[in-house]
Scaffold this motif. Structure first.
Motif, mmCIF file in Angstrom:
data_model
loop_
_atom_site.group_PDB
_atom_site.id
_atom_site.type_symbol
_atom_site.label_atom_id
_atom_site.label_comp_id
_atom_site.label_asym_id
_atom_site.label_seq_id
_atom_site.Cartn_x
_atom_site.Cartn_y
_atom_site.Cartn_z
ATOM 1 N N LEU A 30 0.678 -1.236 -0.137
ATOM 2 C CA LEU A 30 -0.159 0.172 -0.140
ATOM 3 C C LEU A 30 0.810 1.277 0.039
ATOM 4 O O LEU A 30 0.294 2.302 -0.186
ATOM 5 C CB LEU A 30 -0.855 -0.068 1.213
ATOM 6 N N HIS A 31 2.253 1.158 0.029
ATOM 7 C CA HIS A 31 2.912 2.548 0.206
ATOM 8 C C HIS A 31 2.625 3.279 -1.060
ATOM 9 O O HIS A 31 2.548 2.911 -2.091
ATOM 10 C CB HIS A 31 4.402 1.937 0.286
ATOM 11 N N PRO A 32 2.451 4.541 -0.683
ATOM 12 C CA PRO A 32 2.337 5.753 -1.918
ATOM 13 C C PRO A 32 3.320 5.718 -2.898
ATOM 14 O O PRO A 32 2.768 5.822 -3.991
ATOM 15 C CB PRO A 32 2.021 7.107 -0.922
ATOM 16 N N ASP A 33 4.480 5.306 -2.673
ATOM 17 C CA ASP A 33 5.736 5.241 -3.749
ATOM 18 C C ASP A 33 5.441 4.126 -4.729
ATOM 19 O O ASP A 33 5.871 4.323 -5.894
ATOM 20 C CB ASP A 33 6.848 5.130 -2.979
ATOM 21 N N ILE A 34 4.563 3.182 -4.151
ATOM 22 C CA ILE A 34 4.481 1.814 -5.149
ATOM 23 C C ILE A 34 2.992 2.366 -5.867
ATOM 24 O O ILE A 34 2.863 1.604 -7.016
ATOM 25 C CB ILE A 34 4.363 0.695 -4.325
ATOM 26 N N ASN A 35 2.080 3.094 -5.212
ATOM 27 C CA ASN A 35 0.868 3.283 -5.872
ATOM 28 C C ASN A 35 0.735 4.991 -5.871
ATOM 29 O O ASN A 35 -0.254 5.496 -5.563
ATOM 30 C CB ASN A 35 -0.369 2.749 -4.863
ATOM 31 N N PRO A 36 1.382 5.611 -7.146
ATOM 32 C CA PRO A 36 1.210 6.862 -7.027
ATOM 33 C C PRO A 36 -0.108 7.503 -7.738
ATOM 34 O O PRO A 36 -0.341 6.721 -8.481
ATOM 35 C CB PRO A 36 2.453 7.095 -7.956
ATOM 36 N N GLY A 37 -0.766 8.451 -6.929
ATOM 37 C CA GLY A 37 -1.741 8.922 -7.331
ATOM 38 C C GLY A 37 -2.992 8.092 -6.671
ATOM 39 O O GLY A 37 -4.253 8.794 -7.254
ATOM 40 N N ASN A 38 -2.914 7.190 -6.201
ATOM 41 C CA ASN A 38 -4.106 6.485 -5.668
ATOM 42 C C ASN A 38 -4.393 6.793 -4.437
ATOM 43 O O ASN A 38 -3.937 6.607 -3.313
ATOM 44 C CB ASN A 38 -3.877 4.968 -5.874
ATOM 45 N N GLU A 39 -5.248 7.959 -4.190
ATOM 46 C CA GLU A 39 -5.890 8.276 -2.925
ATOM 47 C C GLU A 39 -6.374 7.420 -1.901
ATOM 48 O O GLU A 39 -6.240 7.476 -0.646
ATOM 49 C CB GLU A 39 -6.873 9.729 -3.016
ATOM 50 N N ALA A 40 -7.182 6.467 -2.490
ATOM 51 C CA ALA A 40 -7.803 5.396 -1.509
ATOM 52 C C ALA A 40 -6.669 4.432 -0.919
ATOM 53 O O ALA A 40 -6.755 4.114 0.149
ATOM 54 C CB ALA A 40 -8.816 4.393 -2.329
ATOM 55 N N VAL A 41 -5.662 4.267 -1.646
ATOM 56 C CA VAL A 41 -4.632 3.307 -1.351
ATOM 57 C C VAL A 41 -3.845 3.964 -0.137
ATOM 58 O O VAL A 41 -3.405 3.569 1.053
ATOM 59 C CB VAL A 41 -3.795 2.848 -2.417
ATOM 60 N N GLU A 42 -3.484 5.399 -0.605
ATOM 61 C CA GLU A 42 -2.569 6.253 0.490
ATOM 62 C C GLU A 42 -3.506 6.438 1.761
ATOM 63 O O GLU A 42 -2.753 6.405 2.802
ATOM 64 C CB GLU A 42 -2.512 7.757 -0.338
ATOM 65 N N GLN A 43 -4.928 6.683 1.647
ATOM 66 C CA GLN A 43 -5.575 6.532 3.149
ATOM 67 C C GLN A 43 -5.626 5.248 3.757
ATOM 68 O O GLN A 43 -5.331 5.380 4.771
ATOM 69 C CB GLN A 43 -7.177 6.916 2.397
ATOM 70 N N LYS A 44 -5.535 4.119 2.925
ATOM 71 C CA LYS A 44 -5.560 2.925 3.795
ATOM 72 C C LYS A 44 -4.009 2.788 4.332
ATOM 73 O O LYS A 44 -3.803 2.185 5.296
ATOM 74 C CB LYS A 44 -5.686 2.011 2.785
ATOM 75 N N PHE A 45 -2.924 3.235 3.623
ATOM 76 C CA PHE A 45 -1.581 3.246 3.957
ATOM 77 C C PHE A 45 -1.484 4.231 5.438
ATOM 78 O O PHE A 45 -0.827 3.664 6.524
ATOM 79 C CB PHE A 45 -0.652 3.610 3.150
ATOM 80 N N LYS A 46 -2.046 5.103 5.346
ATOM 81 C CA LYS A 46 -2.157 6.145 6.684
ATOM 82 C C LYS A 46 -2.804 5.268 7.741
ATOM 83 O O LYS A 46 -2.462 5.240 8.836
ATOM 84 C CB LYS A 46 -2.759 7.503 6.420
ATOM 85 N N GLU A 47 -3.931 4.779 7.416
ATOM 86 C CA GLU A 47 -4.586 4.137 8.517
ATOM 87 C C GLU A 47 -3.854 2.854 8.983
ATOM 88 O O GLU A 47 -3.786 2.741 10.492
ATOM 89 C CB GLU A 47 -5.915 3.318 7.833
ATOM 90 N N ILE A 48 -3.081 1.958 8.383
ATOM 91 C CA ILE A 48 -2.317 0.965 8.869
ATOM 92 C C ILE A 48 -1.047 1.476 9.598
ATOM 93 O O ILE A 48 -0.693 0.801 10.318
ATOM 94 C CB ILE A 48 -2.153 -0.225 7.722
ATOM 95 N N SER A 49 -0.498 2.606 9.301
ATOM 96 C CA SER A 49 0.799 3.100 9.754
ATOM 97 C C SER A 49 0.127 3.579 11.213
ATOM 98 O O SER A 49 0.883 3.547 12.235
ATOM 99 C CB SER A 49 1.172 4.356 9.035
ATOM 100 N N GLN A 50 -1.060 4.304 11.417
ATOM 101 C CA GLN A 50 -1.610 4.802 12.663
ATOM 102 C C GLN A 50 -1.820 3.546 13.610
ATOM 103 O O GLN A 50 -1.386 3.388 14.633
ATOM 104 C CB GLN A 50 -2.806 5.367 12.626
ATOM 105 N N ALA A 51 -2.276 2.490 13.119
ATOM 106 C CA ALA A 51 -2.471 1.158 13.475
ATOM 107 C C ALA A 51 -1.224 0.517 14.179
ATOM 108 O O ALA A 51 -1.163 0.217 15.270
ATOM 109 C CB ALA A 51 -3.133 0.190 12.850
#
Length: 302
Positions: A30-51
């Motif tokens: 889910l890292h944004p560097d691997i999924n550039p421009g995908n806001e849904a994936v970026e939000q999911k990455f933030k959620e798992i990072s917070q977890a």
């Protein structure tokens, strides 16, 4: 906010190592560097990072399990309107809504309120602790993060470049209000740096493992390499082996207490094609007949 155990897809009895593995697996996907421009994936990455900022820290995980902090890492309000404050209490002491510190008791407060004593008690407010999850790149380059204070207000916190994991930032006057006109306490913000899918920090240096093709290793090549400052070109010498390490000077992390900048070390990992074709197999078979060598013997392993 969703339960951190559910976000990382781990059992509540999972070990710390299991939690770390689960986070790393999701972070790579889910890292944004691997999924550039995908806001849904970026939000999911933030959620798992917070977890992971909660469950990846054994102490924070224990406090979450006890209900002392919520899924965002913030203190859970006490029913009487007081907040648990681990930064300002005696070490190991349990939270007590009527514990006003070592020099003053509940009797002092009530006596002052009802005029039983003429003296006025003036005491600084207690400090309040917070945690803030930040990405590897935010810690390396600096960033601004927004936190929610105990009184419900929000505050933008400046994360300085070179911030280290578990480093505490002090926000003066942003803690609990003082008593009797005393100054407010401070907010102590602890930075929790999330692991990066391929960067690893050692001091002010950054290490990364770079996959290269067989032809790049044998013939040499100029390839693009990611750094915390952006992608750069790097020359791979002909005849490079797996495990060879190249240095990119000044592409590491700036020291917190000076102008010195670390380096980036790139470790090569030679990768064969996923499905070697018959032509490559035939070439290697013919080549090996007249070019026998034993790397294990040279390393003393045979």
């Amino acid at each position: 906010m969703q339960d951190p155990y559910q976000l990382l897809n781990v059992d509540r009895k999972a070990s710390q190592e299991d939690i770390k593995r689960a986070y790393r697996k999701l972070a790579k996907e889910l890292h944004p560097d691997i999924n550039p421009g995908n806001e849904a994936v970026e939000q999911k990455f933030k959620e798992i990072s917070q977890a992971y900022s909660i469950l990846g820290d054994a102490e924070k995980r224990q406090r979450f399990d006890k209900g002392e902090i919520d899924a965002s890492g913030q203190e859970t309000p006490f029913k009487g309107g007081f907040y648990r404050n681990h930064a300002g209490t005696k070490r190991g002491a349990k939270y007590n809504p009527f514990d006003f510190g070592e020099d003053i008791s509940a009797d002092d407060i009530f006596a002052d309120l009802f005029g039983a004593r003429n003296r006025r008690v003036r005491r600084p407010g207690a400090n309040v602790s917070y945690t803030v999850p930040i990405t590897f790149l935010e810690a390396a380059k600096g960033a601004k993060k927004r936190i929610k204070l105990a009184d419900g207000k929000t505050l933008d916190v400046r994360i300085p470049p070179g911030t280290e994991d578990r480093q505490t930032l002090r926000l003066k006057g942003q803690g609990m209000p003082g008593v009797g006109g005393g100054p407010a306490g401070d907010a102590l913000v602890e930075a929790h740096i999330q692991p990066h899918p391929f960067f690893e920090r050692k001091g002010n240096n950054v290490h990364v493992e770079l996959p290269v093709t067989l032809q790049e290793a044998v013939l040499g090549a100029t390839v693009t390499v990611p750094t915390v400052h952006g992608s750069v070109s790097m020359k791979i010498p002909a005849g490079s082996n797996s495990g060879s390490t190249l240095r990119l000077k000044g592409k590491g992390i700036k020291a917190r207490d000076g102008d010195e900048i670390g380096d980036q070390y790139v470790k090569l990992k030679v990768m064969l094609p996923e499905r070697p074709d018959q032509e490559l197999r035939d070439f290697i078979e013919n080549w090996s007949r007249s070019h026998d060598y034993d790397p294990r013997r040279k390393a003393g392993l045979t």
